[in-house]
Enzyme design. Structure first.
Site, PDB file in Angstrom:
ATOM      1  CE  LYS A 173      25.574  20.187  46.117  1.00 36.50           C
ATOM      2  NZ  LYS A 173      25.195  21.386  45.321  1.00 36.50           N
ATOM      3  N   GLY A 224      25.932  15.325  36.419  1.00 35.73           N
ATOM      4  CA  GLY A 224      26.847  16.465  36.342  1.00 35.73           C
ATOM      5  C   GLY A 224      28.057  16.122  35.501  1.00 35.73           C
ATOM      6  CD  GLU A 246      21.100   9.828  34.287  1.00 36.84           C
ATOM      7  OE1 GLU A 246      20.616  10.956  34.271  1.00 36.84           O
ATOM      8  OE2 GLU A 246      20.466   8.782  34.086  1.00 36.84           O
ATOM      9  CD  GLU A 381      29.456  18.107  28.451  1.00 35.81           C
ATOM     10  OE1 GLU A 381      30.082  18.141  29.519  1.00 35.81           O
ATOM     11  OE2 GLU A 381      28.326  17.586  28.338  1.00 35.81           O
TER      12      GLU A 381
HETATM   13  P1  NAD Z   1      29.241  19.862  38.179  1.00 38.98           P
HETATM   14  O1  NAD Z   1      29.785  18.489  38.147  1.00 38.98           O
HETATM   15  O2  NAD Z   1      30.175  20.992  38.260  1.00 38.98           O
HETATM   16  O3  NAD Z   1      28.239  20.049  39.417  1.00 38.98           O
HETATM   17  C1  NAD Z   1      27.118  19.221  39.565  1.00 38.98           C
HETATM   18  C2  NAD Z   1      26.730  19.170  41.023  1.00 38.98           C
HETATM   19  O4  NAD Z   1      27.755  18.538  41.766  1.00 38.98           O
HETATM   20  C3  NAD Z   1      26.498  20.519  41.694  1.00 38.98           C
HETATM   21  O5  NAD Z   1      25.360  20.402  42.519  1.00 38.98           O
HETATM   22  C4  NAD Z   1      27.754  20.709  42.528  1.00 38.98           C
HETATM   23  O6  NAD Z   1      27.568  21.515  43.650  1.00 38.98           O
HETATM   24  C5  NAD Z   1      28.047  19.286  42.945  1.00 38.98           C
HETATM   25  N1  NAD Z   1      29.432  18.980  43.329  1.00 38.98           N
HETATM   26  C6  NAD Z   1      30.578  19.582  42.929  1.00 38.98           C
HETATM   27  N2  NAD Z   1      31.648  18.951  43.468  1.00 38.98           N
HETATM   28  C7  NAD Z   1      31.173  17.926  44.215  1.00 38.98           C
HETATM   29  C8  NAD Z   1      31.772  16.890  44.987  1.00 38.98           C
HETATM   30  N3  NAD Z   1      33.102  16.781  45.107  1.00 38.98           N
HETATM   31  N4  NAD Z   1      30.984  15.982  45.587  1.00 38.98           N
HETATM   32  C9  NAD Z   1      29.646  16.053  45.470  1.00 38.98           C
HETATM   33  N5  NAD Z   1      29.014  17.018  44.765  1.00 38.98           N
HETATM   34  C10 NAD Z   1      29.763  17.940  44.127  1.00 38.98           C
HETATM   35  O7  NAD Z   1      28.292  19.975  36.885  1.00 38.98           O
HETATM   36  P2  NAD Z   1      27.495  21.246  36.383  1.00 38.98           P
HETATM   37  O8  NAD Z   1      28.487  22.227  35.852  1.00 38.98           O
HETATM   38  O9  NAD Z   1      26.511  21.681  37.410  1.00 38.98           O
HETATM   39  O10 NAD Z   1      26.640  20.617  35.184  1.00 38.98           O
HETATM   40  C11 NAD Z   1      27.127  20.498  33.896  1.00 38.98           C
HETATM   41  C12 NAD Z   1      27.559  19.073  33.600  1.00 38.98           C
HETATM   42  O11 NAD Z   1      26.490  18.157  33.881  1.00 38.98           O
HETATM   43  C13 NAD Z   1      27.895  18.840  32.156  1.00 38.98           C
HETATM   44  O12 NAD Z   1      29.070  18.086  32.034  1.00 38.98           O
HETATM   45  C14 NAD Z   1      26.705  18.043  31.630  1.00 38.98           C
HETATM   46  O13 NAD Z   1      26.989  17.262  30.509  1.00 38.98           O
HETATM   47  C15 NAD Z   1      26.347  17.232  32.809  1.00 38.98           C
HETATM   48  N6  NAD Z   1      24.959  16.757  32.714  1.00 38.98           N
HETATM   49  C16 NAD Z   1      24.723  15.433  32.446  1.00 38.98           C
HETATM   50  C17 NAD Z   1      23.426  14.965  32.320  1.00 38.98           C
HETATM   51  C18 NAD Z   1      23.142  13.512  32.036  1.00 38.98           C
HETATM   52  O14 NAD Z   1      22.026  13.076  32.318  1.00 38.98           O
HETATM   53  N7  NAD Z   1      24.064  12.740  31.490  1.00 38.98           N
HETATM   54  C19 NAD Z   1      22.358  15.846  32.464  1.00 38.98           C
HETATM   55  C20 NAD Z   1      22.629  17.183  32.737  1.00 38.98           C
HETATM   56  C21 NAD Z   1      23.942  17.630  32.863  1.00 38.98           C
END
Ligand code: NAD
Length: 482
Positions: A173, A224, A246, A381
């Site tokens: 997804k 995320g 991650e 962050e």
């Molecule tokens: P997010 O956590 O808001 O969303 C990420 C994904 O999770 C989206 O696809 C979203 O639809 C889904 N999601 C949301 N709630 C969910 C749930 N309850 N169950 C399952 N899926 C769910 O993150 P974002 O705003 O899209 O991305 C930014 C964040 O990602 C930042 O904190 C960044 O540091 C992190 N990030 C980490 C890495 C890494 O490799 N460490 C790489 C890229 C981004």
């Protein structure tokens, strides 16, 4: 305009429920894509198809799977320009960065395809006579993958390639803000895979939660935010599914001494402001020795002012917009509260207007000085092009500041002092350690974090096998043995 349904059991299927749209962050009035969310029934079909597809895929010899993954990557590579354009249109980053992201995703994936046909099994000495012991690995099964919006091609590919190469089926997804590039991978991959081996579902947190909570899933990989990661950890625990998270970062560079400050600052600034700072590995804290403090401030200011801010599709742009209004408010709010708390703006620090893209979510490269370790901006962050500068007199203080956050993703030290370098390698509380080097990772190195930045096996490099396969200890005794 991209229009995609879900890719389930080898077919593009319309979803049910309200269609959602993606927009160009530099011109938010412009719709870029329309997607229909996957229904609960669609998810069920995907799970069943994944189980069948995985069995068919895993039955192929590993070398044949690897060959097909390479063929699939060739097909993706042939569409590099389309994919880079989709990344820029939905995510906003400069087109050169999108091309770079696409190229990097392919290099990592090709390494993974090769890695899957290396020896991961072992023959071990036995305790009993006439016995031969082995440690074997098998595909884990069905993988659920959830990805964020900041690297719309790199992160999906980082999960799709190793999952397939190691013989799994994967249901991915992508972020609801940037789904097009993952759909373009699925389109290119279609002809090389059995139905159900790679499936794409759409929607927000609700669909993501349903996917990761499904009892048919054997492994959950998520990239995320920390907040979502916590929820996914709990959901996977209910099914005792294997997990790889991650998460975010609050990455720092310590600048202690350097022969070449210009080169050092080029790397630091690049690591801080690529993708408008919306990178988990972005450097957001610069911890600098007193002697270099003023020169570092001057150098960062000059680099920030030299940025060409604009729409990512314009080849002249070096700093694109933030992804959306929420992210824009988040970044502005962090900077405002930092200033209220006593930090001083060196450059940037307020919204900027770009004449050619008047409605875009543009925020300039921003440098803050006099940041104290207790301030929110030093601990949380930001996920924007904001660099907080802190100074130190003793190296002990630098190490304390470096580690004084909850995150543990990546870190960097600039120094020629081997004792300090050894200390940094031993004591930096981060998954990735760079010496005299920004935080941009190589294509074949393990990638991940510790503390609040990650849980479970790292991705990329040789580590991915630990998540994408299961381990089996086998004992072969001769029929006549004791
Ligand atoms: P997010 O956590 O808001 O969303 C990420 C994904 O999770 C989206 O696809 C979203 O639809 C889904 N999601 C949301 N709630 C969910 C749930 N309850 N169950 C399952 N899926 C769910 O993150 P974002 O705003 O899209 O991305 C930014 C964040 O990602 C930042 O904190 C960044 O540091 C992190 N990030 C980490 C890495 C890494 O490799 N460490 C790489 C890229 C981004």
């Amino acid at each position: 305009m991209y229009t995609f349904g879900s890719f389930i059991n080898g077919e593009w299927q319309p979803g049910t429920g309200e269609v959602f749209e993606t927009v160009d962050p530099s011109a938010p009035g412009t719709c870029v894509g329309r997607y229909s969310p996957t229904s609960p029934a669609g998810l069920r079909t995907a799970m069943d198809a994944a189980r069948r597809g995985q069995a068919e895929w895993a039955a192929l010899p590993p070398a044949e799977r690897s060959r097909r993954v390479v063929a699939l990557l060739d097909a993706v590579e042939a569409r590099t320009e389309d994919i880079a354009r989709a990344v820029t249109l939905e995510q906003g980053k400069p087109i050169a960065e999108s091309r770079g992201e696409t190229g990097k995703s392919l290099r990592e994936a090709r390494f993974m395809a090769g890695e899957a046909v290396r020896g991961h099994s072992a023959v071990m000495p036995a305790q009993k006579p006439d016995c031969r012991n082995m440690v074997l690995r098998r595909p884990r099964g069905v993988i659920a993958a959830i990805t964020p919006w900041n690297f719309p091609i790199l992160t999906p590919m980082r999960k799709i390639a190793p999952a397939l190469a190691h013989g799994n089926a994967i249901i991915l997804k992508p972020s609801e803000l940037t789904p097009a590039p993952a759909c373009l991978i699925a389109e290119a991959a279609e002809e090389f895979l059995p139905a159900g081996a790679l499936q794409i579902v759409h929607g927000g947190g609700e669909v993501g939660a349903a996917l990761v909570s499904d009892a048919a899933v054997d492994g959950v990989t998520f990239t995320g935010s920390v907040e979502t990661g916590r929820r996914i950890y709990a959901a996977a625990a209910q099914n005792l599914a294997e997990l790889s998270l991650e998460l975010g970062g609050k990455n720092a560079v310590v600048i202690n001494d350097t022969d070449d400050l210009e080169r050092c600052l080029d790397q630091v600034f690049g690591a801080a402001c690529q993708c408008a700072g919306q990178r988990c590995t972005a450097i957001s804290r610069v911890i600098v020795a007193d002697a270099l403090h003023d020169a570092v401030i001057d150098g960062l200011r000059a680099r920030a002012k030299a940025q060409v801010v604009g729409a990512g599709i314009d080849p002249a742009t070096t700093l694109g917009p933030l992804i959306n209004h929420d992210q824009f408010q988040r970044v502005s709010g962090f900077v405002e509260r930092a200033v209220e708390a006593g930090a001083h703006v060196v450059t940037g620090g307020r919204a900027m207007q770009v004449d050619s893209a008047p409605d875009g979510f543009f925020y300039p490269a921003t440098v803050l000085r006099d940041v104290e370790p207790s301030m929110e901006i030093a601990r949380e962050e930001v996920f924007g092009p904001v660099i907080s500068v802190m100074r130190y007199t003793e190296f002990d203080t630098a190490m304390r500041l470096l580690n004084d956050v909850d995150f543990g993703l990546t870190s960097s030290l600039f120094s020629n002092d081997s004792a300090l370098i050894q200390r940094f390698l031993d004591e930096s509380q981060n998954g990735m350690l760079h010496v005299n080097h920004g935080t941009i990772p190589d294509d074949h190195m393990p990638f991940g974090g510790i503390r609040h930045s990650g849980v479970g096996a790292y991705s990329v490099g040789p580590s991915a096998v630990n998540f994408y396969t299961t381990e089996h200890s086998a004992y072969l005794q001769s029929p006549g043995g004791i």
